[in-house]
Design a protein around this motif. Structure first.
Motif, PDB file in Angstrom:
ATOM      1  N   LEU A  40     -27.984  11.130 -21.525  1.00 61.22           N
ATOM      2  CA  LEU A  40     -28.433   9.901 -22.179  1.00 61.22           C
ATOM      3  C   LEU A  40     -28.067   9.965 -23.655  1.00 61.22           C
ATOM      4  N   VAL A  41     -26.803   9.789 -23.973  1.00 61.27           N
ATOM      5  CA  VAL A  41     -26.341   9.864 -25.351  1.00 61.27           C
ATOM      6  C   VAL A  41     -26.316   8.482 -25.976  1.00 61.27           C
ATOM      7  N   ALA A  48     -33.276   3.318 -20.674  1.00 59.87           N
ATOM      8  CA  ALA A  48     -32.528   3.839 -19.528  1.00 59.87           C
ATOM      9  C   ALA A  48     -33.181   3.410 -18.217  1.00 59.87           C
ATOM     10  N   THR A  49     -32.365   3.184 -17.203  1.00 62.30           N
ATOM     11  CA  THR A  49     -32.885   2.883 -15.869  1.00 62.30           C
ATOM     12  C   THR A  49     -33.327   4.191 -15.217  1.00 62.30           C
ATOM     13  N   LYS A  50     -34.078   4.070 -14.136  1.00 63.62           N
ATOM     14  CA  LYS A  50     -34.497   5.264 -13.390  1.00 63.62           C
ATOM     15  C   LYS A  50     -33.264   6.041 -12.914  1.00 63.62           C
ATOM     16  N   PHE A  51     -32.252   5.310 -12.461  1.00 60.69           N
ATOM     17  CA  PHE A  51     -31.019   5.941 -12.006  1.00 60.69           C
ATOM     18  C   PHE A  51     -30.372   6.745 -13.129  1.00 60.69           C
ATOM     19  N   GLU A  52     -30.264   6.150 -14.329  1.00 54.84           N
ATOM     20  CA  GLU A  52     -29.633   6.839 -15.467  1.00 54.84           C
ATOM     21  C   GLU A  52     -30.433   8.065 -15.887  1.00 54.84           C
ATOM     22  N   MET A  53     -31.755   7.963 -15.840  1.00 56.20           N
ATOM     23  CA  MET A  53     -32.586   9.113 -16.213  1.00 56.20           C
ATOM     24  C   MET A  53     -32.442  10.247 -15.202  1.00 56.20           C
ATOM     25  N   MET A  54     -32.445   9.909 -13.918  1.00 55.52           N
ATOM     26  CA  MET A  54     -32.284  10.952 -12.900  1.00 55.52           C
ATOM     27  C   MET A  54     -30.916  11.601 -13.024  1.00 55.52           C
ATOM     28  N   TRP A  55     -29.891  10.792 -13.195  1.00 54.56           N
ATOM     29  CA  TRP A  55     -28.529  11.313 -13.285  1.00 54.56           C
ATOM     30  C   TRP A  55     -28.402  12.222 -14.513  1.00 54.56           C
ATOM     31  N   TYR A 106     -35.605   6.523  -7.371  1.00 43.59           N
ATOM     32  CA  TYR A 106     -34.770   6.295  -8.550  1.00 43.59           C
ATOM     33  C   TYR A 106     -33.744   5.199  -8.321  1.00 43.59           C
ATOM     34  N   LYS A 107     -33.948   4.456  -7.244  1.00 42.80           N
ATOM     35  CA  LYS A 107     -33.151   3.270  -6.945  1.00 42.80           C
ATOM     36  C   LYS A 107     -31.641   3.541  -6.971  1.00 42.80           C
ATOM     37  N   ILE A 108     -31.242   4.580  -6.236  1.00 45.47           N
ATOM     38  CA  ILE A 108     -29.831   4.918  -6.079  1.00 45.47           C
ATOM     39  C   ILE A 108     -29.225   3.895  -5.112  1.00 45.47           C
TER      40      ILE A 108
END
Length: 179
Positions: A40-41, A48-55, A106-108
């Protein structure tokens, strides 16, 4: 040639196992690069979305995805062979339940969730097909006991085990600096 003798449940199971193993092997091989550069730069955490945070979370370490990938590869190889298919299904089940839960919470992408659910269904199918063998193992491990121990000795052993576990718990807490 009798078609019924050729097209059996065993042939169907074998083909589904090989198909599943192929995809899981590919996923396992890709784990070393799957989360590369996922940090997360450019976005703040609150945006951030849940997906971006998990990734991003999985992208912070290289070792964890590699370990999961290696377990997937081992499980895929075990699925291919008749004598090791059950072990492969049991090894892969917690990994894929975790993937399914991550995909849901995480809504993948739905396609990823659907694939994981299909693969998990194959593992469940294998486990159900092997239920008699699993039952035999549980019978040997849990039910059959050649030694007959009195209830008093069993209770005494349990009490001693609880006391020892308590001592180990507090000793560990002291050593870890929690007490």
């Amino acid at each position: 040639m009798n078609l019924k003798k050729i097209l059996t449940l065993d042939i169907l199971e074998t083909s589904i196992r090989i198909w599943t193993a192929f995809f899981i092997f590919i996923y396992g091989m890709g784990k070393s690069t799957q989360f590369e550069g996922s940090k997360l730069v450019d976005i703040s955490i609150k945006d951030a979305t849940k997906f971006e945070m998990m990734w991003a979370f999985f992208g912070t370490t290289k070792e964890y995805p590699i370990i999961i990938g290696c377990l997937q590869i081992i499980g895929a190889i075990l699925l291919v062979f008749r004598k090791t298919k059950l072990f492969g299904a049991i090894l892969l089940t917690p990994i894929f339940i975790n993937i399914i839960l991550l995909d849901i919470f995480y809504k993948i992408h739905f396609g990823a969730l659907l694939n994981a659910m299909i693969y998990q269904s194959v593992f469940i199918f294998i486990i159900i097909q092997q239920r008699k063998r699993i039952g035999e193992v549980f019978k040997i491990l849990i039910i059959e006991n050649d030694k007959k121990i009195s209830i008093g000795i069993s209770v005494a052993k349990f009490v001693i085990a609880v006391i020892l576990a308590t001592i180990l718990f507090f000793g560990f807490q002291k050593l870890s600096g929690y007490i």
